[in-house]
Each structure stands twice: as C-alpha cells, then as structure tokens.
Scaffold this active site. Structure first.
Site, PDB file in Angstrom:
ATOM      1  N   GLY A 235       0.845  -1.185   0.000  1.00  0.00           N
ATOM      2  CA  GLY A 235       0.000   0.000   0.000  1.00  0.00           C
ATOM      3  C   GLY A 235       0.878   1.231   0.000  1.00  0.00           C
ATOM      4  N   SER A 236       0.296   2.366   0.310  1.00  0.00           N
ATOM      5  CA  SER A 236       1.093   3.602   0.382  1.00  0.00           C
ATOM      6  C   SER A 236       0.194   4.768   0.741  1.00  0.00           C
ATOM      7  CB  SER A 236       1.773   3.922  -0.964  1.00  0.00           C
ATOM      8  OG  SER A 236       2.636   2.896  -1.367  1.00  0.00           O
ATOM      9  N   ASN A 237       0.815   5.821   1.247  1.00  0.00           N
ATOM     10  CA  ASN A 237       0.188   7.135   1.347  1.00  0.00           C
ATOM     11  C   ASN A 237       1.100   8.133   0.631  1.00  0.00           C
ATOM     12  OD1 ASN A 237      -1.769   6.285   3.475  1.00  0.00           O
ATOM     13  ND2 ASN A 237       0.064   6.233   4.753  1.00  0.00           N
ATOM     14  N   ASN A 511      -4.565   4.615  -1.211  1.00  0.00           N
ATOM     15  CA  ASN A 511      -4.916   3.334  -1.836  1.00  0.00           C
ATOM     16  C   ASN A 511      -6.395   3.118  -2.068  1.00  0.00           C
ATOM     17  OD1 ASN A 511      -2.355   2.172   0.239  1.00  0.00           O
ATOM     18  ND2 ASN A 511      -2.103   2.520  -1.952  1.00  0.00           N
TER      19      ASN A 511
END
Length: 800
Positions: A235-237, A511
């Site tokens: 995932g990621s921000n 995400n």
C-alpha cells in the site's frame, strides 16, 4: 584526513565530467554472456547511515556504480531474486517450498520456476528490449541495465560475502543485462500475470473433475477480497501540497509507501548523478537501476498502489471435440502450447526434470484460478484467458528516468504522456513553483463501461460492478479492447483518459480510488476499471483526509509539518470506536462479558484503559495494544449506527453499534488473551511491537491498516510471546520534501528497515532505530552538504 577525502572527491568529479558515452549492448548479445565491466567506473560517496551518492560520466558507468553499491548492501537478497528469474528455485531449494511473493504470487518453487522459465523460453523480454523507443526501452535505460549487471558482477568478483544466508552458496552467480531487464519485467507484471502464476502454470482441462479450488458462494466477494489482499501486501500514502497553503508558496510532498520489510521488494536509497545530465535522489526497488520515488532540485514525487485493475479476463467457448481450441465468431482457433521444463531437486538430492504445458490464446494465457477462492475451471464448455497489457511493455525505467530529469509538475505529466510505463501505481508530485499533481496514469486494459455493458459474460456482470474486474465474451471479435489514439500500445487507455487532479491545495491518496484525492474536488466520470466512486473509504483514507485537509486549512506549511504528520500515529479507528466501546464496557452488568469460549470475563479494568488511551500507536501509548487486539477480533463484525453517505464520505459511517453482541465478545477475548500472557491491559505499545537488530530490541511505532494509521506497520503476532515481533510490511522509504528557491531541496528521508539486510552490516538497523524514535535524516543533495558529512567515505569502483 577529511580534507584529503574532499580533495579526492572533487578531483574524481572533474575527471568523470569530461568523458564520453559508451556503446550499448544489444539484447541478443546480453543473453548467456557475463556482463563485462571493462572500462566502467564510478565514484561512490557514502554519507550517514550508509547512503551512497553515486557519480559517473554516463549511464553505463552510473549503472555500474549502482549495481556495485546495491550488491554491497543486499547481495543475498538480490542473488535469491536472480535464482527466481532463472527458474532454478526447485533445483536449489526443492519444488514444494514457498518462494515468497517478491517477484510473483506463485505458491511453490515449482510454480515459480514454470512461470519464469516460460517467460525466458518465449524470449518475451528480449522482444520488448528490441523494440525502438518509446515503445521499448531507451538507450539510456539499456545502458543502465548493462552497467548495473557489470557492477554487481564486479562486486561479486572482488568481495567475500559476509552474510551467512548466501555465503559460499552455489546459486550466487554473475548476471547479465538481460537478467536485470527480466527483474524489471517481473515487477511490471506483478499486478497481472505475476499475480496469477499458479493459475497459468497449472492450467489444464478439468476432464469433468472438480476444480482445484472451491469457490466462495459469491464470486464478487471473492474478487473484492482478492484485490483487497493484494493491496494489503503493498500500500502507500502520499500527499502533495500546492503553494497556496505552504509557508513559502512552493510545493511540498510527503511520500510514505508501504512495502515488505524483507525480501526482494525492499527499497534501497541512493543519489544518482551524471554531471550536467541527471541528478536525482531517492529510492529504488532492489535490482532496479533507477530512482523510482524521489526528488531533484525542482520536483519531488511518490507513488501509491492504485485501484485500477491492470488485467481483464476473456471467457472462451471451447471448440467441440478439441480441448485445446476455442471459438471466435464461430470459427475454431488453436491454442499455442508452451512446453516448459524445470530442473528439480529430489528428496535424495538428485536433480530430475519436470515438464508442464502452458496454453496461450490470442488474448493471453489460459488461467484456471485467481487465488484459492476464485477458481476459473477449464471445462468442456468454457475456459478463461487473461489479458495483461503490462506484459507487453518494459517502460517503467524510462518513466522513472524522465521523472528524475523533470523540472516541474508539467514535465512529470509530459513524462507520463511520452513514456506510458507506470504499471500499477498512482503518481503524486509537487514542484518548486508551487504546483501539485495527482494522477492515476497507469497501464490499464481499455475497459470502457460501454464495452463492459455490451460484452460482459454472466460472471463479468457480477464481478465488474463490484470489483472492476471485467470478464468479457472472447467468442466475439467485437469485444476486443480497441485502442486510444494517444496510447503507445493497443488495448490500453491513453494519457488523456487518466483521472488527474492538478494544483489542488492538497492531493492525497491512501490506496482508495482517485475519487476523493481532495474532498472538496472529487474526481468522477472515469470507467469502473479505474476504481469506484461514491463508496465508503477505508479508515486510513478517512483519517488521512481529515489530517491533510486540516493542515491545508491551517496553511503556512513546512517540511517540519510533514514530519509531524508521518509520526502522528493517530488511529482513526480508535477515534471512531474507542469511546463508544469504553462507555458500553462500563455498562456491562458486573463488569463482565462472555468470550467466544462461553466463559465470563471480568473486563471492568479494560473500560478505563480504553477511555484513557490517547488514540495513538506511539511506542509509549498505553491502551493501544488492548484496542488493537479487540479491533482485530471484532473483524468483519463491525457495525455502525450512522451508515455511509456519499454526501458526507469522510465522516461516515460512524458511531459504533455497541448493542451488537460481537463487541462485548471481542473485548472479552482480547482481555483474556493479554492476561493469559501476564500482559497488563495498559502495557506500552512499544513493549509489544518490536524487531530485534543485533541482539537489541527496537520498539516500532505505527499500526495496522485496519486501524487507519498513516504510518502503517503490519506485524506478525507471536501468540507464544504475546507480541508483534516481526514487521511483515509497512512504512518503508519515507520522504518529506520542500523547496527554498536554491538548488538544494529541503529533504528529510528515512528507510525504515535500513539499507542492508546483512546482519553483519553497520547499516542493518541504524535507520530502524531512527524510525523507533520518530526521527528522519536531513537530506544531503548538494555537493557542499555531501562533502561536509562527518561520515563521508569515498570509494572509487571500476571494472577490470
């Protein structure tokens, strides 16, 4: 001594600047040949925490220095990945062991080997390398691959491996430029063919037998769960702020990708410089010779895993009397058979061979499952083929190179338009002029909603609205994907179709789809394959939007504000549910609740612990452990009194339904679990979430995605110890970047798991200790900053 080192560095730079370019090796010459490092060289300046600043005169030489430096930090992990790409895991490690999900989702070494040997024997990557740019890789990208292989090999030739994981191992071997290209290709197809390796390598007619996997009652739910699980693995921000809300009217970027903490999908940090040509700092996935997330003096960018489904399925009608033919407009077409042979080590240690067939159609490979819960049986009447447009492109390196040379957000958009190499991520960027950008410019099959309406099969009618996965009728030519005029390859959307948000005060992604990249400027009108709209957001997205919109409203933002956001460790799920849970707990008769085992548990102490908890998962937070275990046990039984509303998507759903008996039951189970291990209900979070580095316990902040934490840390629960003792994935290469009008960006970085996976390295856990303390590293980008580092160490590397 430091004066002599600085003088040597300046001299080396002057020498490097005046040299010319070297010719590139062709794809055909690369196969089977050891990449030669003769004549290649680079200067590596190491600063604090083992961060290399690599300088070379051209791309081949830069790749040489990069390959050398990556090998020095990660040789065992890299070598293990090259065993995978050679299709030799079964020979060295046995066929039944799990290979890990670094380069595919294959469940066994045999499945992995069959998948990657199939790619090798079809010469898939060679054909992509031979395409002229921009459809194929540029000369610069090919030179980087060639140089990287030579640098890796030169390090192997001249150094003794200290890491016991691969010391003296026969499978640590030299590589070629083609091996490096294959690694990039494997990463490109992770979201498509690589994620279906088992279903491709095991595809065969069922002959009336039951399918290998049992379907869930609802295939739409299975598809949603599949993509949610994949998003949970990576995932990621990221958020970009425009100059409208910053202190100096210039852009700011905070990138926080969530990737595995071990294995071949780790990031590695470096600065890459060709004087007068390229100067970029950031991180690359191991084995990649380019910076994929980073900054230069003018622009900073990051990526987040996108919701677009990068493949589709075609449902085919089997030709009567021929299990290896299918009908298109009533006419039979024969499949292409790929017979793949893999060397396998037996229990007696002897090597034998296993041969399997893979079957290919005009649409792509036949596939008989997407994970365990979504079987796609090959019957006498129907079968399924996968179309993965990323399997027909090898341009990600060129996109990354173009980002490294960009001088503005406009240049980033132009790079995306020109190279079209992003496989499965969004791009978020900010520049020194104050512009911001979020775009979902990824390679996606050209599934318009109209095409899905006209061509979806019965299965597709269930899967597409729910998950974005299209299942089209492959028996009709009219259901082909078509081509956008501005697309570099057929069957994909062109750049003009991509959801894009430009110059918003903030542009954020965690995400979910591009819909709420800015809550005040929702993006709509894109096909379902890109992602959903007007649907509930994850707790992490909701928390992120609350946080970044508040920052934007406050204004006058600086890099220091980005650092605070990274380590705020606020739990949006806790903010939503802890008070309600504590209040309901206090009303339980006699302070007791019944657990899953039917036994009454005194939970009265838990009421006060949850009430006093500060709603964070910092290492000193008391109550975080109790809430975490309670929330996990409640799981899918969470119910809300106020339902989701598309008119109020950030604040709904809310108000936990504590009348739901699952709430008291989950609380009783959590209390029982902690007490069974003698753990205080208000034990500090860091006492029970940690890693061990060099025999030292390092407390780890952050928490699980389901808690809504920006600083995601997905750790393995060790029931015997009552603690999270190993981080599986989470925050990885973090960067907070701003600009001050000079050539030296204001950057703070952190590689949470540190540069090296070798326990004998001094950089095995040094940045992990910074992560524990909530600190970041001051970036050293300009020469004056590099040369003033108290840890400066200069290494000149060259081929023989």
């Amino acid at each position: 001594m430091r004066h002599r080192l600085r003088a040597a560095t300046v001299g080396a730079l002057a020498l490097l600047t005046g040299a010319g370019a070297l010719p590139a090796a062709s794809a055909a010459a690369a196969e089977g040949a050891r990449a030669s490092g003769h004549g290649l060289s680079a200067t590596i300046r190491y600063t604090e925490y083992g961060i290399p600043h690599i300088v070379a005169k051209d791309y081949a030489n830069l790749g040489f220095g990069d390959g050398w430096a990556q090998a020095a930090d990660q040789v065992c992990t890299l070598a293990d990945g090259f065993v995978t790409l050679r299709g030799e895991r079964s020979r060295h490690f046995g066929p039944d062991a799990a290979p890990g999900h670094d380069l595919s989702d294959a469940s066994t070494n045999l499945s992995s080997d069959l998948f990657f040997r199939g790619i090798r024997e079809a010469r898939t990557v060679e054909k992509l390398l031979d395409r002229p740019a921009p459809e194929g890789p540029s000369r610069q990208a090919r030179d980087l691959m060639r140089g990287w292989a030579a640098g890796y090999n030169a390090w192997l030739d001249r150094n003794r491996i200290g890491d016991a994981k691969c010391r003296n191992a026969s499978w640590v071997r030299p590589v070629t430029a083609l091996d490096v290209a294959r690694r990039g290709y494997a990463l490109t197809v992770l979201g498509g063919q690589g994620g279906a390796a088992d279903g491709i390598t095991d595809a065969r007619p069922s002959s009336g037998a039951a399918p290998r996997a049992a379907a869930k009652s609802d295939p739409a739910a299975a598809a949603k769960a599949l993509f949610a699980a994949r998003a949970g693995e990576m995932g990621s921000n990221a958020v970009a702020f425009s100059g409208a809300v910053t202190a100096n009217k210039r852009g700011l970027l905070l990138g926080n990708p969530h990737y595995p903490w071990s294995g071949g999908r780790r990031f590695w940090q470096a600065q890459l410089t060709i004087p007068g040509e390229l100067n970029v700092s950031g991180a690359a996935l191991l084995g990649m010779p380019v910076v994929e997330i980073g900054h230069n003096p003018y622009v900073a960018w990051s990526h987040t895993v996108a919701t677009g489904i990068p493949f589709n399925l075609y449902e085919l009608k089997a030709a009567p009397g021929d299990p290896h033919a299918y009908l298109v407009d009533g006419r039979p077409e024969r499949m292409t058979e790929r017979r793949v042979t893999v060397p396998v080590r037996g229990e007696d240690g002897r090597t034998t061979e296993v041969t399997r067939s893979q079957w290919w159609t005009r649409y792509g490979p036949v596939v008989t499952s997407l994970g365990r819960d979504l079987p796609l049986p090959w019957t006498d009447g129907t079968l399924y083929a996968m179309t993965d447009p990323n399997a027909a492109q090898l341009r990600f390196s060129d996109t990354s190179l173009a980002f490294g040379k960009a001088r503005s957000v406009r240049d980033v958009r132009e790079a995306l338009r020109r190279t079209q190499g992003i496989p499965w991520v969004n791009t978020i960027a900010a520049d020194s002029s104050g512009h911001s950008l979020l775009t979902q410019s990824q390679i996606l099959p050209r599934i318009t909603d109209d095409l899905a309406r006209r061509c979806s099969t019965e299965l597709g009618k269930r899967l597409y609205p729910a998950s974005g996965l299209a299942v089209l009728d492959g028996s009709r030519r009219s259901c082909a994907l078509g081509r956008d005029k501005d697309a570099l390859q057929p069957g994909v959307f062109g750049p003009s179709a991509m959801p894009t948000l430009l110059d918003a005060p903030y542009a954020e992604n965690s995400n979910d789809s591009a819909w709420l990249s800015n809550a005040d400027r929702p993006l709509t009108g894109y096909p379902r394959v890109f992602g959903d709209t007007a649907a509930p957001r994850s707790p992490r997205t909701r928390g992120a939007l609350e946080d970044v919109s508040a920052l934007a409203r406050r204004g006058r933002l600086t890099v220091a504000d980005l650092e605070k956001q990274q380590f705020a460790d606020r739990s949006p799920a806790g903010a939503l549910a802890a008070s309600d849970t504590a209040a309901a707990c206090a009303k339980l008769p006699g302070g007791k609740a019944t657990g899953s085992d039917g036994k009454a548990v005194d939970v009265s102490e838990a009421c006060g612990v949850l009430k006093r908890w500060d709603r964070t998962v910092r290492t000193d937070s008391k109550g975080a452990l109790l809430f975490d275990r309670f929330w996990r046990k409640l799981g899918d039984d969470v119910r809300w009194r106020v339902p989701f509303s598309a008119k109020d998507p950030v604040r709904t759903p809310r108000s936990l339904d504590t009348a739901n008996p699952a709430v008291a039951r989950a609380l009783a189970d959590a209390v029982s679990e902690l007490r069974a291990k003698g753990t205080a209900l208000d034990a500090p979070w860091g006492d029970h979430q940690f890693v061990e580095r060099g025999g030292k316990r390092v407390p780890i902040p952050g928490g699980a995605d389901r808690l809504g934490i920006w600083n995601v840390v997905e750790a393995r629960w060790d029931a015997a110890r009552g603690a999270y003792t190993d981080v599986r994935m989470g925050s990885s290469y973090v960067q907070a970047v701003g600009f001050d009008g000079t050539a030296c960006p204001v950057a703070r970085t952190l590689l949470t798991y540190s540069q090296s996976s070798d326990p004998t390295s001094p950089h095995y856990g040094d940045q992990t200790e910074l992560f524990s303390a909530g600190r970041m590293i001051r970036g050293r980008f300009c020469e004056k900053d590099i040369l003033s580092s108290p840890a400066l160490r200069v290494v000149r590397v060259s081929g023989r």
